[in-house]
Every structure is written in C-alpha cells, then in structure tokens.
Design a protein around this motif. Structure first.
Motif, mmCIF file in Angstrom:
data_model
loop_
_atom_site.group_PDB
_atom_site.id
_atom_site.type_symbol
_atom_site.label_atom_id
_atom_site.label_comp_id
_atom_site.label_asym_id
_atom_site.label_seq_id
_atom_site.Cartn_x
_atom_site.Cartn_y
_atom_site.Cartn_z
ATOM 1 N N ALA A 175 11.848 30.839 6.109
ATOM 2 C CA ALA A 175 12.509 30.241 7.278
ATOM 3 C C ALA A 175 12.751 28.775 6.937
ATOM 4 O O ALA A 175 11.873 27.929 7.130
ATOM 5 C CB ALA A 175 11.646 30.388 8.522
ATOM 6 N N LEU A 176 13.911 28.485 6.402
ATOM 7 C CA LEU A 176 14.182 27.141 5.892
ATOM 8 C C LEU A 176 14.464 26.152 7.023
ATOM 9 O O LEU A 176 15.059 26.503 8.038
ATOM 10 C CB LEU A 176 15.372 27.173 4.935
ATOM 11 C CG LEU A 176 15.205 28.035 3.671
ATOM 12 C CD1 LEU A 176 16.397 27.853 2.757
ATOM 13 C CD2 LEU A 176 13.910 27.703 2.937
ATOM 14 N N PRO A 177 14.044 24.897 6.834
ATOM 15 C CA PRO A 177 14.324 23.864 7.837
ATOM 16 C C PRO A 177 15.768 23.392 7.744
ATOM 17 O O PRO A 177 16.551 23.863 6.901
ATOM 18 C CB PRO A 177 13.348 22.746 7.456
ATOM 19 C CG PRO A 177 13.213 22.899 5.962
ATOM 20 C CD PRO A 177 13.251 24.384 5.701
ATOM 21 N N THR A 178 16.105 22.434 8.585
ATOM 22 C CA THR A 178 17.440 21.830 8.531
ATOM 23 C C THR A 178 17.677 21.265 7.139
ATOM 24 O O THR A 178 16.780 20.634 6.565
ATOM 25 C CB THR A 178 17.540 20.699 9.570
ATOM 26 O OG1 THR A 178 17.281 21.251 10.861
ATOM 27 C CG2 THR A 178 18.926 20.065 9.553
ATOM 28 N N PRO A 179 18.848 21.482 6.554
ATOM 29 C CA PRO A 179 19.093 20.978 5.195
ATOM 30 C C PRO A 179 18.974 19.467 5.118
ATOM 31 O O PRO A 179 19.384 18.751 6.036
ATOM 32 C CB PRO A 179 20.520 21.460 4.886
ATOM 33 C CG PRO A 179 21.127 21.780 6.210
ATOM 34 C CD PRO A 179 20.023 22.206 7.086
ATOM 35 N N ALA A 230 11.184 37.772 -7.028
ATOM 36 C CA ALA A 230 10.985 38.246 -8.390
ATOM 37 C C ALA A 230 10.617 39.727 -8.314
ATOM 38 O O ALA A 230 10.537 40.311 -7.226
ATOM 39 C CB ALA A 230 9.892 37.436 -9.069
ATOM 40 N N GLY A 231 10.404 40.344 -9.473
ATOM 41 C CA GLY A 231 10.048 41.755 -9.487
ATOM 42 C C GLY A 231 8.766 42.019 -8.712
ATOM 43 O O GLY A 231 7.780 41.290 -8.849
ATOM 44 N N GLY A 232 8.787 43.055 -7.872
ATOM 45 C CA GLY A 232 7.612 43.413 -7.101
ATOM 46 C C GLY A 232 7.419 42.591 -5.854
ATOM 47 O O GLY A 232 6.313 42.553 -5.302
ATOM 48 N N GLU A 233 8.478 41.930 -5.370
ATOM 49 C CA GLU A 233 8.368 41.072 -4.190
ATOM 50 C C GLU A 233 9.377 41.473 -3.115
ATOM 51 O O GLU A 233 10.454 42.004 -3.404
ATOM 52 C CB GLU A 233 8.597 39.606 -4.559
ATOM 53 C CG GLU A 233 7.503 39.016 -5.440
ATOM 54 C CD GLU A 233 7.762 37.560 -5.763
ATOM 55 O OE1 GLU A 233 6.847 36.922 -6.308
ATOM 56 O OE2 GLU A 233 8.880 37.056 -5.483
ATOM 57 N N ILE A 234 9.010 41.174 -1.867
ATOM 58 C CA ILE A 234 9.873 41.372 -0.707
ATOM 59 C C ILE A 234 10.036 40.029 -0.022
ATOM 60 O O ILE A 234 9.057 39.304 0.184
ATOM 61 C CB ILE A 234 9.253 42.378 0.287
ATOM 62 C CG1 ILE A 234 8.999 43.735 -0.383
ATOM 63 C CG2 ILE A 234 10.139 42.551 1.518
ATOM 64 C CD1 ILE A 234 8.142 44.681 0.451
ATOM 65 N N VAL A 235 11.252 39.690 0.339
ATOM 66 C CA VAL A 235 11.525 38.450 1.067
ATOM 67 C C VAL A 235 12.156 38.806 2.405
ATOM 68 O O VAL A 235 13.162 39.522 2.462
ATOM 69 C CB VAL A 235 12.457 37.517 0.271
ATOM 70 C CG1 VAL A 235 12.944 36.368 1.146
ATOM 71 C CG2 VAL A 235 11.734 36.966 -0.950
ATOM 72 N N LEU A 236 11.536 38.323 3.482
ATOM 73 C CA LEU A 236 12.065 38.495 4.832
ATOM 74 C C LEU A 236 12.660 37.158 5.249
ATOM 75 O O LEU A 236 11.929 36.169 5.387
ATOM 76 C CB LEU A 236 10.946 38.904 5.797
ATOM 77 C CG LEU A 236 10.082 40.106 5.379
ATOM 78 C CD1 LEU A 236 8.968 40.335 6.401
ATOM 79 C CD2 LEU A 236 10.925 41.365 5.214
ATOM 80 N N MET A 237 13.965 37.106 5.451
ATOM 81 C CA MET A 237 14.641 35.846 5.751
ATOM 82 C C MET A 237 14.874 35.704 7.255
ATOM 83 O O MET A 237 15.677 36.435 7.839
ATOM 84 C CB MET A 237 15.954 35.743 4.984
ATOM 85 C CG MET A 237 15.800 35.876 3.473
ATOM 86 S SD MET A 237 17.210 35.244 2.530
ATOM 87 C CE MET A 237 16.901 33.494 2.627
ATOM 88 N N ASP A 238 14.142 34.772 7.852
ATOM 89 C CA ASP A 238 14.306 34.448 9.271
ATOM 90 C C ASP A 238 15.473 33.477 9.370
ATOM 91 O O ASP A 238 15.308 32.271 9.288
ATOM 92 C CB ASP A 238 13.018 33.836 9.815
ATOM 93 C CG ASP A 238 13.064 33.632 11.320
ATOM 94 O OD1 ASP A 238 14.126 33.853 11.918
ATOM 95 O OD2 ASP A 238 12.034 33.243 11.896
ATOM 96 N N ARG A 239 16.628 34.006 9.550
ATOM 97 C CA ARG A 239 17.923 33.358 9.348
ATOM 98 C C ARG A 239 18.116 33.139 7.849
ATOM 99 O O ARG A 239 17.181 33.231 7.062
ATOM 100 C CB ARG A 239 18.062 32.067 10.148
ATOM 101 C CG ARG A 239 18.056 32.316 11.660
ATOM 102 C CD ARG A 239 18.657 31.139 12.421
ATOM 103 N NE ARG A 239 18.668 31.355 13.851
ATOM 104 C CZ ARG A 239 19.578 32.042 14.512
ATOM 105 N NH1 ARG A 239 20.568 32.614 13.828
ATOM 106 N NH2 ARG A 239 19.535 32.171 15.810
ATOM 107 N N SER A 240 19.347 32.869 7.455
ATOM 108 C CA SER A 240 19.678 32.895 6.039
ATOM 109 C C SER A 240 20.897 32.029 5.788
ATOM 110 O O SER A 240 21.214 31.126 6.567
ATOM 111 C CB SER A 240 19.970 34.346 5.631
ATOM 112 O OG SER A 240 21.137 34.807 6.326
#
Length: 271
Positions: free
Chosen positions: A67-71, A90-100
């Motif tokens: 969940a990235l802040p304001t740029p 990377a391999g073996g990872e899951i990323v959940l993007m709270d907005r994108s």
C-alpha cells in the motif's frame, strides 16, 4: 439489493476458504509461482477489509501487502511504473496490492493530480506493462470493488462517528461523494483500455461485505492452479532435563507492569 449473507454461514465459509488460501500459499512457495492480486474500487468499497481476510492466516514473509504512500517529488520524476516494479513478487511470493498503478486512471485523473498527457500515456502503456508481467510468468489478477452511492455514504458516516476507524476517512474520500459521476466515467474508460485478455478485470459487488469477501476469495482460489502440497512431518522433541542454568533475578530486567492484573483486581473488588 441482494439479501445479506447470514453471519454464521459467512463465518463458516470464510474459515473454509482461508484454509484453502493456506494450501494455495504452500503451493506458491513450493512451485516458485509469482502472484499479484490488485484490489481497486471506490473509497469505502471494502478493499481493505477483504485484504485483511485474505492475509489473516498467511505467512507475511510469503504474502506481502503493498500500500504505497503518496508519491514523493523524486517518484514524480521517474517512469510511472518504476515505483511499483520493486514491489513485484519473486519466486514463491504473493503480493496483495491495496490500490496500484491504477491510481493514475482513478484518483489522479479525477482530482487533477496528473496531466492529460500523463493520463493518456498511462492508458497506452498499462496494457503493455501488464502483458509483459504475464508473459514473464506472473499470475496477475485484478479486482474492482463496486459499491452503491447510498452504501458508500453510509460507510463514510460510520467511519466519521467511530474513533477507531476515523483514520480511514480522508479529505479525498469525502470529495469522492461530490465527484461520483467523474469517478464513474474514469472507471469506464479505465476498463475500456485495460480490460485485456491477458489480465481482465473482475468486478466484485460489495454492498454486502460478507458476500463480497466470500465471492472474491472463492474466485481468487479458482484462478490459481494450485495443488495440494505434501508438507514435511514435524515432530516436537521431548524437553531435556534441566541442567545447570539458573535464571538471573527478575529485578535485573525492566518488567512490563501487570496492567491486566490491576484490571482483574479492580473487577474482583466490584463483585
């Protein structure tokens, strides 16, 4: 509006789906798969609460929430997608993007935080960027949480009156009420340009949060080709007999005060 999902049924099904998410995560870790799940939608549409249920029993070293802040000023000088690339799995990872990266097609467009040139460049580049991710083997899933204007306003007012959730309500959230149609048009255009075969949008009706969480998680599990993973058997060894170790006196350390004990004593005194 569809009938609200009964709480007991919801809790039972949620727990069953969360157990499957644990199995799915084990497969991702063992197989080296890379998964990106994008959560987008209107303010107060239930994205954050759904992410919480998805990640609740998962290993945070394997499943990360982004969940990235304001740029920053520096971010604004870089290629738009550049600030998102370091957060890809990377391999073996899951990323959940709270907005994108879809911030540019939504809030940045509606609130005037980007130029017309930047906006149209995004619409042109986003499908290419996502095709590159998919071609490289990333499983990319995009969910749009849809909420009605009436329910959105109800949730805003609920947050305003709740000191524990007041932080969830920002000035931009409130402005979204007055810009409802602008956000609708922006979403329609975004779908027109970025609903591609390689990475389609999936819409989640979220006036009933229970239904939306169950529907989204069930769909997510159906889109990832995971298989049961044989886990190594773990045996807890017997505790060895006590040796010569002696614990130092307790007054050598700064102990946390027994606040719980004080509360228990106060409660006992009232009885």
């Amino acid at each position: 509006m569809a009938k609200r999902m009964p709480k007991a049924l919801y809790e039972r099904e949620l727990l069953a789906l969360q157990a499957k998410l644990v199995d799915m995560q084990a497969w991702v870790q063992q197989s080296g798969a890379r998964v990106v799940v994008i959560f987008e939608g209107r303010d107060a549409a239930g994205k954050g609460s759904t992410i919480k249920r998805v990640s609740e029993y998962l290993n945070p070293r394997v499943t990360r929430i982004v969940a990235l802040p304001t740029p920053s000023a520096r971010d604004k000088t870089r290629w738009y997608f550049q600030r998102y690339v370091p957060h890809l799995p990377a391999g073996g990872e899951i990323v959940l993007m709270d907005r994108s990266w879809y911030n540019r097609a939504g809030v940045e467009r509606v609130m005037g935080y980007c130029t017309n040139e930047e906006y149209h460049r995004f619409l042109h580049q986003a499908p290419t960027f996502e095709r590159m991710l998919v071609e490289d083997g990333i499983i990319l899933l995009k969910y749009w949480f849809s909420v009605s204007d009436v329910v959105q306003e109800e949730r805003f007012r609920s947050r305003l009156e709740d000191p524990m959730r007041r932080w969830k309500l920002s000035p931009n959230d409130v402005l979204s009420i007055t810009k409802w149609e602008d956000y609708s048009r922006a979403k329609d255009i975004m779908f027109e340009y970025t609903d591609i075969a390689e990475a389609p949008w999936f819409e989640v009706e979220s006036d009933d949060k229970r239904r939306s969480r169950i529907n989204m998680i069930a769909h997510l599990l159906s889109k990832i080709p995971y298989e049961p993973v044989d886990r190594d058997e773990i045996v807890i060894p017997p505790r060895p007999a006590s040796g010569s170790y002696e614990r130092p006196p307790r007054n050598w350390a700064n102990a946390v005060p027994d606040h719980a004990g004080d509360l228990i004593a106060q409660a006992d005194a009232k009885d």
